[in-house]
Design an enzyme around this catalytic site. Structure first.
Site, mmCIF file in Angstrom:
data_model
loop_
_atom_site.group_PDB
_atom_site.id
_atom_site.type_symbol
_atom_site.label_atom_id
_atom_site.label_comp_id
_atom_site.label_asym_id
_atom_site.label_seq_id
_atom_site.Cartn_x
_atom_site.Cartn_y
_atom_site.Cartn_z
ATOM 1 N N MET A 37 38.294 29.973 42.634
ATOM 2 C CA MET A 37 37.368 31.071 42.928
ATOM 3 C C MET A 37 36.748 31.670 41.681
ATOM 4 O O MET A 37 35.814 32.434 41.772
ATOM 5 C CB MET A 37 38.084 32.189 43.713
ATOM 6 C CG MET A 37 38.138 31.934 45.205
ATOM 7 S SD MET A 37 36.511 31.835 45.933
ATOM 8 C CE MET A 37 35.895 33.492 45.687
ATOM 9 N N TYR A 70 43.454 45.858 33.792
ATOM 10 C CA TYR A 70 44.309 44.854 33.171
ATOM 11 C C TYR A 70 45.746 45.365 33.211
ATOM 12 O O TYR A 70 46.019 46.498 32.815
ATOM 13 C CB TYR A 70 43.886 44.619 31.719
ATOM 14 C CG TYR A 70 44.924 43.878 30.897
ATOM 15 C CD1 TYR A 70 45.181 42.531 31.123
ATOM 16 C CD2 TYR A 70 45.654 44.536 29.917
ATOM 17 C CE1 TYR A 70 46.135 41.860 30.387
ATOM 18 C CE2 TYR A 70 46.606 43.873 29.162
ATOM 19 C CZ TYR A 70 46.844 42.531 29.404
ATOM 20 O OH TYR A 70 47.791 41.869 28.671
ATOM 21 N N ASP A 90 46.242 35.840 51.709
ATOM 22 C CA ASP A 90 46.646 34.926 50.636
ATOM 23 C C ASP A 90 47.750 35.539 49.788
ATOM 24 O O ASP A 90 47.726 35.467 48.563
ATOM 25 C CB ASP A 90 45.437 34.572 49.767
ATOM 26 C CG ASP A 90 45.692 33.348 48.887
ATOM 27 O OD1 ASP A 90 45.034 33.237 47.841
ATOM 28 O OD2 ASP A 90 46.559 32.523 49.240
ATOM 29 N N ASP A 121 43.643 39.765 44.056
ATOM 30 C CA ASP A 121 42.897 38.717 44.737
ATOM 31 C C ASP A 121 42.752 38.923 46.230
ATOM 32 O O ASP A 121 43.304 38.163 47.034
ATOM 33 C CB ASP A 121 43.558 37.358 44.467
ATOM 34 C CG ASP A 121 42.536 36.323 44.054
ATOM 35 O OD1 ASP A 121 42.938 35.284 43.545
ATOM 36 O OD2 ASP A 121 41.326 36.569 44.245
#
Length: 812
Positions: free
Chosen positions: A1, A70, A113, A131
């Protein structure tokens, strides 16, 4: 992706992650739509366990990218690669995964997922779900081709593998697979190729957990087994349900045994008629820390001894030696400023915690070990500050506390400099304390500790004077002075974010005192200016939430507190206020999740465990309250307020003898007003009327401000003692007069109205009692105790039907 780069946000000086689609895929409109959907979906989910999305941008050559937070840590996949994880570690990770998924599911979003590679565990143990690129809004048309299964095949649910429509229960299956793998180091469903894996998912049962890893307790195996039911109806139906099961198991595994205490036998309280004992004697009232031998046995249960390098730091009250009144104010402000900066350091990691100075009951510089033991600290910093004209001298001493009466003082460090040398007093003094407690003063930590400051000495001095006024007891004039000094600081330096933050706090306190919307607007404006100048400041966000809530905008208050959590994930006051707002909205589950979130993030912060304990006590979950009171006591074993709470929880679940023993032990540590009154109440209901009277008398002797509920309870105790009826009635008359004065000051207080009505009924003043109780009814029932007192008065007046009606209301 896509591809992910580590980058620096040059404006806010922070590390971020930039996620790009490969350039050749940007021409694929379907892939680009899915990429944008990931960003839009994830950015709508504001939760501590979900990766933050800052913005979506496009490069000049047309590449779209997402700017994300992050996180420094490891993926769960990497952690599992090193071998099976401890059961407690898996439980804590699973609880946080469920918390994040619960937020997504509430928004109608299924992740689809969930796998170890999409879960990061930071160095502080915080879980972040990454994600959401395969997520879809419930009910929205598939972006993938009809019938195409998406997601990593090893973690797919049966319905996902068949290409069917999925809901949140598919994520619960995937969590079950992740838990199984984390506990065993291997996946429950395998095969040589994807079709073989899918066949296993659809038709085979995994090898029992207990056989693969005999150390996994039966309760954990049962939870995972339920997650992996082929039929979605057989699984946990919500992430909250699964989270609750995991949390209950974690509580059971970490709570240890309850403390068994030898107690004297006493007569049963059943059948004793309670005449009019007011409910003003609250067992849980104030939030402060103290320490006892009763808790030392439980220290090992919660892993406290596993962290010998941990420092829980208490900044003692400075010994101030200022010449003029203004110089003394400057010194007081500097001491408060240093405490604030020390607190701001703790977000750097869980090896350094600061104990709030407002929690200090006794911070005696001559007895640092006493202060630390009372407050759950193991390191204290004492200071002596002298101010002479333009020169300041700060003497700092570190005390390492080993136990009661045992402390070791390090060599004092002295800082002497001119008041105008701003860097010394704004930064260097704080950095010196950090070095004294062995904090690793990295450039990042230095920047974090210094943010929001000034480069103008006059602004800093005005700021310190304002802090001193904010810390002054009670008087409205002190608040006005604080506002004036802080406004002066912001006028001298309009970029002084910290001064704006505290100006907002001063205006907020003025608003709460005056209820004038002008102060609310001024406070909100100051807080917003502070955040605009320094986005990483957490205090103005919490102050803004308090203003919004006091002004009746609960939604805005919640939004401000959620932002505060994002900025400072370890800042306990933000979580506590957010949970309180959820309780007011009737959202008990969100309140519970919020309290437990911060308790998990600050496992060795006694106040965080205490907050959870009080919450469970408040909602009637007394066994869980006991567990968290014990956790708090493991950190502060001689804390008499914690012991009072633990006794309350034991008493609430019917273990009266244990409750009495705990309070008796608490009095051995530190006699105080609250423990005397609570123990008196337990003695009273145990038919130990002489002992109850002795406790109430001791409470009243603690100070000149005798409180009418305690005097009324003393009267009730005498009422049941042979030959003391006349004494009881005389005391009850005094109590009624005190309550009358209290009512004159607070004419709409339903508690005082019903208290006084009960005293009148007991004294035979029936008409006055009837008028007052009717007034109380008009004011409305405020809590179960109020309804019960109304029932008591109606019973005393011979109106049993009304008494039963009000008892029923109280129970409801």
């Amino acid at each position: 992706m896509g591809q992910v780069y580590l980058a620096e946000d040059t404006r806010l000086k922070r590390r971020v992650a930039l996620k790009f689609l490969p350039f050749d895929l940007t021409r694929n409109e379907r892939a680009k739509r899915r990429f944008l959907q990931e960003a839009q979906v994830a950015s709508s989910l504001d939760h501590i366990n979900i990766c933050n999305i800052h913005e979506i941008e496009e490069t000049p050559d047309g590449q779209t990218f997402i700017c994300m937070s992050y996180y420094k840590g490891d993926t769960l996949r990497k952690m599992i690669a090193a071998g099976p994880l401890e059961v407690e570690t898996v439980l804590r990770i699973g609880i946080q995964i469920c918390a994040g998924l619960g937020r997504a599911h509430e928004a109608g979003i299924v992740h689809r997922d969930i796998k170890p590679g999409n879960i990061i565990v930071t160095g502080q143990g915080s879980v972040k779900i990454l994600d959401f690129g395969l997520a879809k809004l419930m009910g929205e048309t598939h972006l993938t081709r009809t019938g195409t299964a998406v997601g990593t095949v090893l973690y797919m649910s049966p319905e996902q593998a068949r290409g069917e429509t999925v809901d949140q229960r598919s994520d619960i299956w995937s969590v079950g697979v992740v838990l199984y793998e984390a506990l065993t180091g291997r996946r429950p469903f395998t095969g040589a190729n994807p079709p073989a894996v899918i066949y296993s998912i659809l038709h085979e049962e995994p090898e029992p957990l207990s056989r693969v890893n005999p150390d996994v307790p039966g309760g954990m195996a049962a939870i995972v087994e339920r997650c992996l039911k082929k039929d979605a109806d057989g699984r946990y139906q919500t992430a909250a349900d699964l989270r609750g099961a995991l949390q209950n198991l974690l509580d059971d595994l970490t709570s240890g045994s309850t403390i068994a205490l030898p107690v004297p036998a006493f007569a049963s309280g059943e059948g004793v008629r309670r005449v009019a004992l007011p409910a003003g004697i609250a067992v849980l009232a104030v939030l402060l820390l103290l320490l006892t031998p009763v808790g030392r046995a439980v220290v090992g249960w919660f892993g406290i001894e596993r962290h010998p390098g941990e420092r829980r730091v208490l900044l003692l009250e400075f010994d101030l030696d200022g010449g003029t009144a203004e110089e003394r104010m400057y010194c007081e402000g500097l001491a408060d400023y240093v405490a604030y900066r020390l607190e701001s350091m703790e977000n750097a990691g869980d090896s350094l915690w600061s104990v709030p100075r407002y929690a200090a009951i006794a911070t005696d510089l001559a007895q640092p070990e006493k202060s630390c033991l009372e407050l759950g600290a193991n390191v204290a910093i004492g200071g002596a500050l002298k101010c002479r004209a333009d020169t300041l001298m700060l003497t700092l001493t570190r005390y390492d506390v080993r136990g009661p009466g045992i402390s070791e003082a390090g060599k004092p460090r002295v800082i002497t400099d001119h008041r105008a040398n701003l860097a010394t007093w704004q930064d260097s003094a704080v950095f010196e304390i950090a070095r004294m407690v062995d904090a690793d003063m990295t450039p990042a930590l230095r920047q974090k500790t210094s943010m929001g400051g000034t480069i103008v000495p006059e602004a800093f001095e005005s700021f310190l004077m304002g802090l001193s006024c904010l810390g002054a007891p009670g008087a409205g004039g002190a608040l006005d002075s604080a506002v004036a000094w802080l406004e002066r600081a912001t006028a001298v330096d309009p970029s002084y974010a910290l001064a704006f933050a505290y100006l907002g706090r001063a205006c907020m306190l003025k608003f709460k005192r005056t209820r004038s919307s002008e102060w609310a607007e001024r406070g909100a404006a100051a807080c917003r200016e502070a955040v605009a100048l320094e986005p990483l400041l957490v205090h103005p966000r919490v102050t803004l939430a308090r203003i919004e809530n006091a002004a009746g905008d609960t939604s805005a208050a919640i939004a401000a507190l959620l932002e505060a959590e994002t900025v400072a994930p370890l800042y306990r006051p933000a979580y506590r206020r957010l949970a309180d707002l959820y309780i007011r909205l009737g959202d008990v589950r969100s309140a519970e999740n919020t309290y437990r979130d911060i308790a998990e993030k600050r496992p060795r912060d006694a106040l965080a465990q205490w907050d959870v304990a009080k919450f469970y006590y408040r909602i009637g979950a007394y066994s869980r309250a006991v567990r968290y009171f014990e956790k708090a006591l493991a950190l502060a074993p001689e804390n008499t307020w914690f012991l009072n709470g633990l006794a309350a929880a034991y008493d609430a679940r019917g273990e009266h003898a244990e409750a009495i023993a705990i309070l008796e032990r608490s009095l051995e540590i530190k006699p105080d007003y609250q423990t005397y009154t609570n123990l008196g109440t337990l003695y009273f209901f145990g038919a130990r009327f002489a002992d109850a009277a002795a406790m109430y008398e001791a409470a009243l002797d603690m100070g000149p401000d005798a409180r009418y509920p305690v005097l009324g309870s003393l009267a009730e105790s005498y009422y049941w003692m042979p030959g003391k009826r006349d004494t009881a009635l005389a005391l009850l008359g005094r109590t009624a007069r005190m309550a009358e004065r209290a009512l004159a000051d607070n004419p709409d207080d339903a508690d005082i109205v019903t208290d006084l009505a009960s005293y009148y009924a007991e004294l035979g003043r029936e008409e006055e009692a009837r008028r007052l109780i009717e007034r109380g009814v008009r004011l409305g029932i405020t809590d179960p105790a109020t309804g019960f007192r109304i029932a008591e008065v109606y019973e005393s007046l011979g109106e049993r039907d009304l008494a039963i009606e009000w008892v029923a209301r109280a129970v409801a």
